[in-house]
Design a protein around this motif. Structure first.
Motif, PDB file in Angstrom:
ATOM      1  N   ASN A 115       0.844  -1.194   0.000  1.00  5.54           N
ATOM      2  CA  ASN A 115       0.000   0.000   0.000  1.00  5.54           C
ATOM      3  C   ASN A 115       0.881   1.247   0.000  1.00  5.54           C
ATOM      4  O   ASN A 115       0.443   2.339   0.317  1.00  5.54           O
ATOM      5  CB  ASN A 115      -0.918  -0.021   1.242  1.00  5.54           C
ATOM      6  CG  ASN A 115      -2.052   0.991   1.149  1.00  5.54           C
ATOM      7  OD1 ASN A 115      -2.430   1.413   0.055  1.00  5.54           O
ATOM      8  ND2 ASN A 115      -2.593   1.382   2.296  1.00  5.54           N
ATOM      9  N   PHE A 116       2.126   1.058  -0.338  1.00  4.87           N
ATOM     10  CA  PHE A 116       3.108   2.144  -0.356  1.00  4.87           C
ATOM     11  C   PHE A 116       3.634   2.331  -1.781  1.00  4.87           C
ATOM     12  O   PHE A 116       3.543   3.398  -2.372  1.00  4.87           O
ATOM     13  CB  PHE A 116       4.261   1.802   0.605  1.00  4.87           C
ATOM     14  CG  PHE A 116       5.202   2.941   0.876  1.00  4.87           C
ATOM     15  CD1 PHE A 116       5.025   3.764   1.975  1.00  4.87           C
ATOM     16  CD2 PHE A 116       6.277   3.190   0.024  1.00  4.87           C
ATOM     17  CE1 PHE A 116       5.891   4.825   2.214  1.00  4.87           C
ATOM     18  CE2 PHE A 116       7.134   4.250   0.257  1.00  4.87           C
ATOM     19  CZ  PHE A 116       6.949   5.064   1.362  1.00  4.87           C
ATOM     20  N   VAL A 117       4.140   1.202  -2.324  1.00  2.54           N
ATOM     21  CA  VAL A 117       4.772   1.265  -3.649  1.00  2.54           C
ATOM     22  C   VAL A 117       3.784   1.629  -4.770  1.00  2.54           C
ATOM     23  O   VAL A 117       4.122   2.419  -5.649  1.00  2.54           O
ATOM     24  CB  VAL A 117       5.528  -0.053  -3.946  1.00  2.54           C
ATOM     25  CG1 VAL A 117       6.227   0.014  -5.286  1.00  2.54           C
ATOM     26  CG2 VAL A 117       6.542  -0.338  -2.841  1.00  2.54           C
ATOM     27  N   PRO A 118       2.538   1.092  -4.786  1.00  2.00           N
ATOM     28  CA  PRO A 118       1.623   1.474  -5.867  1.00  2.00           C
ATOM     29  C   PRO A 118       1.397   2.988  -5.944  1.00  2.00           C
ATOM     30  O   PRO A 118       1.290   3.551  -7.042  1.00  2.00           O
ATOM     31  CB  PRO A 118       0.310   0.762  -5.503  1.00  2.00           C
ATOM     32  CG  PRO A 118       0.724  -0.402  -4.675  1.00  2.00           C
ATOM     33  CD  PRO A 118       1.917   0.076  -3.891  1.00  2.00           C
ATOM     34  N   TRP A 119       1.380   3.647  -4.779  1.00  2.00           N
ATOM     35  CA  TRP A 119       1.136   5.105  -4.775  1.00  2.00           C
ATOM     36  C   TRP A 119       2.390   5.870  -5.153  1.00  2.00           C
ATOM     37  O   TRP A 119       2.327   6.907  -5.814  1.00  2.00           O
ATOM     38  CB  TRP A 119       0.612   5.527  -3.399  1.00  2.00           C
ATOM     39  CG  TRP A 119      -0.582   4.714  -3.032  1.00  2.00           C
ATOM     40  CD1 TRP A 119      -0.657   3.772  -2.050  1.00  2.00           C
ATOM     41  CD2 TRP A 119      -1.856   4.690  -3.699  1.00  2.00           C
ATOM     42  NE1 TRP A 119      -1.898   3.178  -2.054  1.00  2.00           N
ATOM     43  CE2 TRP A 119      -2.652   3.719  -3.053  1.00  2.00           C
ATOM     44  CE3 TRP A 119      -2.404   5.395  -4.772  1.00  2.00           C
ATOM     45  CZ2 TRP A 119      -3.968   3.442  -3.455  1.00  2.00           C
ATOM     46  CZ3 TRP A 119      -3.706   5.114  -5.169  1.00  2.00           C
ATOM     47  CH2 TRP A 119      -4.465   4.151  -4.508  1.00  2.00           C
ATOM     48  N   GLN A 120       3.539   5.358  -4.722  1.00  2.00           N
ATOM     49  CA  GLN A 120       4.806   5.958  -5.114  1.00  2.00           C
ATOM     50  C   GLN A 120       4.941   5.924  -6.644  1.00  2.00           C
ATOM     51  O   GLN A 120       5.283   6.916  -7.277  1.00  2.00           O
ATOM     52  CB  GLN A 120       5.927   5.148  -4.465  1.00  2.00           C
ATOM     53  CG  GLN A 120       7.285   5.782  -4.474  1.00  2.00           C
ATOM     54  CD  GLN A 120       8.297   4.881  -3.778  1.00  2.00           C
ATOM     55  OE1 GLN A 120       8.343   3.672  -4.017  1.00  2.00           O
ATOM     56  NE2 GLN A 120       9.097   5.450  -2.899  1.00  2.00           N
ATOM     57  N   LEU A 121       4.610   4.754  -7.217  1.00  2.00           N
ATOM     58  CA  LEU A 121       4.686   4.603  -8.673  1.00  2.00           C
ATOM     59  C   LEU A 121       3.686   5.519  -9.375  1.00  2.00           C
ATOM     60  O   LEU A 121       4.008   6.150 -10.374  1.00  2.00           O
ATOM     61  CB  LEU A 121       4.375   3.148  -9.069  1.00  2.00           C
ATOM     62  CG  LEU A 121       5.527   2.159  -9.072  1.00  2.00           C
ATOM     63  CD1 LEU A 121       5.020   0.791  -9.521  1.00  2.00           C
ATOM     64  CD2 LEU A 121       6.638   2.635 -10.010  1.00  2.00           C
ATOM     65  N   LEU A 122       2.465   5.562  -8.832  1.00  2.00           N
ATOM     66  CA  LEU A 122       1.425   6.392  -9.453  1.00  2.00           C
ATOM     67  C   LEU A 122       1.845   7.856  -9.441  1.00  2.00           C
ATOM     68  O   LEU A 122       1.644   8.580 -10.423  1.00  2.00           O
ATOM     69  CB  LEU A 122       0.099   6.206  -8.698  1.00  2.00           C
ATOM     70  CG  LEU A 122      -1.113   6.932  -9.282  1.00  2.00           C
ATOM     71  CD1 LEU A 122      -1.437   6.416 -10.681  1.00  2.00           C
ATOM     72  CD2 LEU A 122      -2.335   6.775  -8.370  1.00  2.00           C
ATOM     73  N   SER A 123       2.457   8.283  -8.340  1.00  2.00           N
ATOM     74  CA  SER A 123       2.924   9.661  -8.245  1.00  2.00           C
ATOM     75  C   SER A 123       4.040   9.924  -9.257  1.00  2.00           C
ATOM     76  O   SER A 123       4.068  10.964  -9.915  1.00  2.00           O
ATOM     77  CB  SER A 123       3.389   9.931  -6.815  1.00  2.00           C
ATOM     78  OG  SER A 123       4.506  10.773  -6.792  1.00  2.00           O
ATOM     79  N   GLN A 124       4.942   8.948  -9.415  1.00  2.00           N
ATOM     80  CA  GLN A 124       6.034   9.130 -10.399  1.00  2.00           C
ATOM     81  C   GLN A 124       5.487   9.194 -11.816  1.00  2.00           C
ATOM     82  O   GLN A 124       5.917   9.981 -12.646  1.00  2.00           O
ATOM     83  CB  GLN A 124       7.043   7.983 -10.273  1.00  2.00           C
ATOM     84  CG  GLN A 124       7.921   8.089  -9.039  1.00  2.00           C
ATOM     85  CD  GLN A 124       8.681   6.810  -8.721  1.00  2.00           C
ATOM     86  OE1 GLN A 124       8.568   5.814  -9.447  1.00  2.00           O
ATOM     87  NE2 GLN A 124       9.445   6.824  -7.642  1.00  2.00           N
ATOM     88  N   LYS A 125       4.474   8.351 -12.073  1.00  3.33           N
ATOM     89  CA  LYS A 125       3.918   8.253 -13.421  1.00  3.33           C
ATOM     90  C   LYS A 125       3.114   9.492 -13.792  1.00  3.33           C
ATOM     91  O   LYS A 125       3.152   9.961 -14.927  1.00  3.33           O
ATOM     92  CB  LYS A 125       3.019   7.002 -13.486  1.00  3.33           C
ATOM     93  CG  LYS A 125       2.963   6.332 -14.830  1.00  3.33           C
ATOM     94  CD  LYS A 125       2.380   4.932 -14.755  1.00  3.33           C
ATOM     95  CE  LYS A 125       0.910   4.917 -14.379  1.00  3.33           C
ATOM     96  NZ  LYS A 125       0.354   3.564 -14.226  1.00  3.33           N
ATOM     97  N   THR A 126       2.373  10.031 -12.815  1.00  3.25           N
ATOM     98  CA  THR A 126       1.439  11.122 -13.125  1.00  3.25           C
ATOM     99  C   THR A 126       1.979  12.486 -12.734  1.00  3.25           C
ATOM    100  O   THR A 126       1.367  13.494 -13.030  1.00  3.25           O
ATOM    101  CB  THR A 126       0.123  10.923 -12.349  1.00  3.25           C
ATOM    102  OG1 THR A 126       0.429  10.903 -10.947  1.00  3.25           O
ATOM    103  CG2 THR A 126      -0.560   9.631 -12.750  1.00  3.25           C
ATOM    104  N   LYS A 127       3.113  12.496 -12.003  1.00  2.00           N
ATOM    105  CA  LYS A 127       3.687  13.737 -11.446  1.00  2.00           C
ATOM    106  C   LYS A 127       2.798  14.329 -10.350  1.00  2.00           C
ATOM    107  O   LYS A 127       2.952  15.487  -9.968  1.00  2.00           O
ATOM    108  CB  LYS A 127       3.928  14.806 -12.537  1.00  2.00           C
ATOM    109  CG  LYS A 127       4.751  14.342 -13.739  1.00  2.00           C
ATOM    110  CD  LYS A 127       6.233  14.456 -13.431  1.00  2.00           C
ATOM    111  CE  LYS A 127       7.103  14.241 -14.645  1.00  2.00           C
ATOM    112  NZ  LYS A 127       7.013  12.893 -15.221  1.00  2.00           N
ATOM    113  N   ALA A 128       1.852  13.545  -9.865  1.00  2.00           N
ATOM    114  CA  ALA A 128       1.045  14.010  -8.730  1.00  2.00           C
ATOM    115  C   ALA A 128       1.952  14.108  -7.509  1.00  2.00           C
ATOM    116  O   ALA A 128       2.896  13.341  -7.364  1.00  2.00           O
ATOM    117  CB  ALA A 128      -0.097  13.035  -8.461  1.00  2.00           C
ATOM    118  N   LYS A 129       1.622  15.060  -6.649  1.00  2.00           N
ATOM    119  CA  LYS A 129       2.383  15.232  -5.415  1.00  2.00           C
ATOM    120  C   LYS A 129       2.104  14.050  -4.483  1.00  2.00           C
ATOM    121  O   LYS A 129       0.996  13.511  -4.498  1.00  2.00           O
ATOM    122  CB  LYS A 129       1.868  16.524  -4.767  1.00  2.00           C
ATOM    123  CG  LYS A 129       2.859  17.244  -3.917  1.00  2.00           C
ATOM    124  CD  LYS A 129       2.267  18.615  -3.579  1.00  2.00           C
ATOM    125  CE  LYS A 129       2.895  19.112  -2.300  1.00  2.00           C
ATOM    126  NZ  LYS A 129       2.251  20.279  -1.767  1.00  2.00           N
TER     127      LYS A 129
END
Lengths: 393, 118
Positions: A115-129
């Protein structure tokens, strides 16, 4: 005291086993194994496909399992998606949310890697903070940090820590996240085996759990999602069963929950999980938690003074003991306990950000469940003394 | 409790070759994915022979004992001899029978040495 050991064949076949790795996975009662066997021996075929009798029986058993899970979580059956495990459930959500660079994801340092890495990846992919709620000294979420939820669009947190057993104030966190207008994703893999969960009361948007951590089979998990969200969001995996109509030009999606269940599902797993839930309900969650806390308090009481325990008092956590024997590496403690047939976990528990925040690289973890007893806790503590005697320089 | 016999405990409590070299020819840091433990190996190689070797890092008894026994063994050996050293040979030197998870602790120093030598 609950006495359930006789319900679990593994203890009949391994009479000296003291199994204290329940936060990783749990043993299976006969009723769960019987339910799966009965399905394969008497009713097995694919679901939602054949018009013949056997397929209708399989479909009925599978959908009854879904209804049991829905009832267990106080959801409606169309909001219950069967997945492989909580990890897949969370990855599913991270893959369908419309996150873009103007969004802000909030996660926590307590989260399991799943529940940590999926959000880290999503943030990297989308440039979301992305921001993280940090931890207090007792490994609880730092209340001062809750203001990070301001302007959040997604908030992914854990209901109970697999590493320390800390229970988070889920209701309060969700309320604050809602005030900010955020979607909430809650990892209940560690809490669902021990605490009653009511998704309506929590008012979370998504909730994930794993069957194998709550007496169910491996390879079956659940994603709960609010119906109005799942209806609007795009599918994740595509393929059989999640389709309404396919033409060369376009494809339309099946109704909920099938839209999110591509391919032949884990039918026997779902049936087994529903049986596991019935087993837990027969015992009762109040009784279960009281039993686990009793064991944890007893362990806290009799632990020698050269054992450092991480996390809060037993009343604020699940039946998990995260600790180190001073001067002895966690792996060596676990190996010495293993020589006494005692199974505990050692390592980082897939929570490296949490351990780093506490200034640790690894801990030992003993986690109690329905079949453990005080005699086992005593043997566990005796073996800790052996590890200290053997390995302290 | 066959993992923690005299040999392992002696090398764990009084490890050989612990420390750093002033001018190492090769240096390599290796991490164990299971527990996050890290070992750093430094080698001084002259004419394809290991003249000196040191290791550093916190770890479990098995990884420390393994590093101690292994570094002692490779001193004076040629790079070729060291590269041909098998996992099984190291386990045999330690005199233990070790399962699929703990074997990673035992092999960590060997992995570091082999990777250091390229």
């Amino acid at each position: 005291m609950i006495d359930t050991k006789k319900d679990f064949p593994i203890f009949k076949n391994n009479p000296n086993l003291i199994y204290l790795d329940n936060a990783a996975t749990t043993q299976k009662p006969s009723s769960v194994l019987d339910a799966e066997r009965d399905f394969y021996e008497n009713h097995y075929s694919n679901v939602h496909r054949g018009v013949y009798q056997l397929s209708q029986e399989a479909t009925e058993l599978y959908e009854n399992a879904r209804e049991s899970i829905a009832e267990f979580l106080n959801a409606s059956p169309e909001e219950i998606i069967f997945t492989r495990n909580a990890t897949e459930s969370i990855n599913l959500v991270a893959n369908i949310l419309p996150v873009s660079k103007n969004d802000k994801i909030v996660s926590t340092l307590m989260n399991h890697h799943s529940n940590f890495v999926p959000w880290q990846l999503l943030s990297q992919k989308t440039k979301a903070k992305i921001e993280y709620l940090s931890l207090s000294e007792s490994a609880e979420l730092d209340v001062e940090d809750f203001n990070k939820l301001k302007n959040a669009t997604v908030f992914a947190f854990t209901h109970a820590s697999n590493a320390t057993g800390v229970i988070t104030p889920a209701k309060q966190l969700i309320e604050q996240a809602k005030d900010a207008g955020a979607l909430t994703v809650i990892d209940a893999a560690q809490s669902a085996p021990h605490l009653p969960i009511d998704v309506k009361k929590l008012d979370c948007d998504f909730l994930a759990l794993s069957g194998h951590k709550m007496l169910g089979p491996t390879g079956i998990g659940v994603l709960y999602g609010k119906k109005e969200l799942l209806q609007e969001l795009p599918p994740f995996l595509t393929g059989g069963d999640m389709i309404r109509e396919v033409t060369i030009q376009e494809t339309t999606w099946n109704d909920l929950p099938y839209k999110y269940e591509a391919g032949t599902p884990n039918i026997s797993g779902a049936i087994g999980l529903a049986e596991a839930v019935r087993y837990l309900q027969r015992i009762g969650f109040d009784e279960l938690l009281a039993h686990e806390r009793d064991l944890t308090s007893y362990a806290h009481k009799i632990l020698p003074n050269y054992v450092d325990v991480y996390g809060p008092a037993p009343s604020k956590k699940l039946g998990i003991l995260s600790f180190n024997v001073q001067g002895v590496h966690a792996h060596d403690v676990a190996s010495i306990l293993d020589s006494k047939n005692i199974a505990i976990r050692s390592g980082h528990h897939c929570t490296q950000p949490l351990l780093n925040a506490l200034g640790l690289t690894s801990t030992c973890r003993a986690s109690f469940y329905v079949y453990n007893n005080k005699r086992e806790v005593q043997s566990f503590v005796d073996a800790l003394e052996l590890s200290h005697k053997t390995l302290v320089k | 409790m066959d993992l923690y016999g005299e040999l392992i405990l002696e090398h764990y409590k009084h490890p050989l070759n612990k420390g750093v070299l002033k001018k190492p020819t090769y240096s390599r840091r290796e991490a164990n994915p299971v527990c996050g433990d890290v070992v750093t190996i430094q080698l001084l190689v002259e004419k394809n022979v290991v003249k000196d070797v040191k290791f550093e890092g916190e770890g479990c008894a098995l990884s420390i004992a393994s590093a101690s026994i292994l570094t002692d063994f490779i001193k004076g050996k040629t790079v070729k001899e060291i590269k041909s050293l098998t996992d099984e040979a190291l386990v045999e030197m330690l005199g233990i029978s070790v399962g699929a998870v703990r074997i990673k602790c035992v092999l960590l120093p060997l992995k570091a040495i082999k990777n250091a030598l390229g």
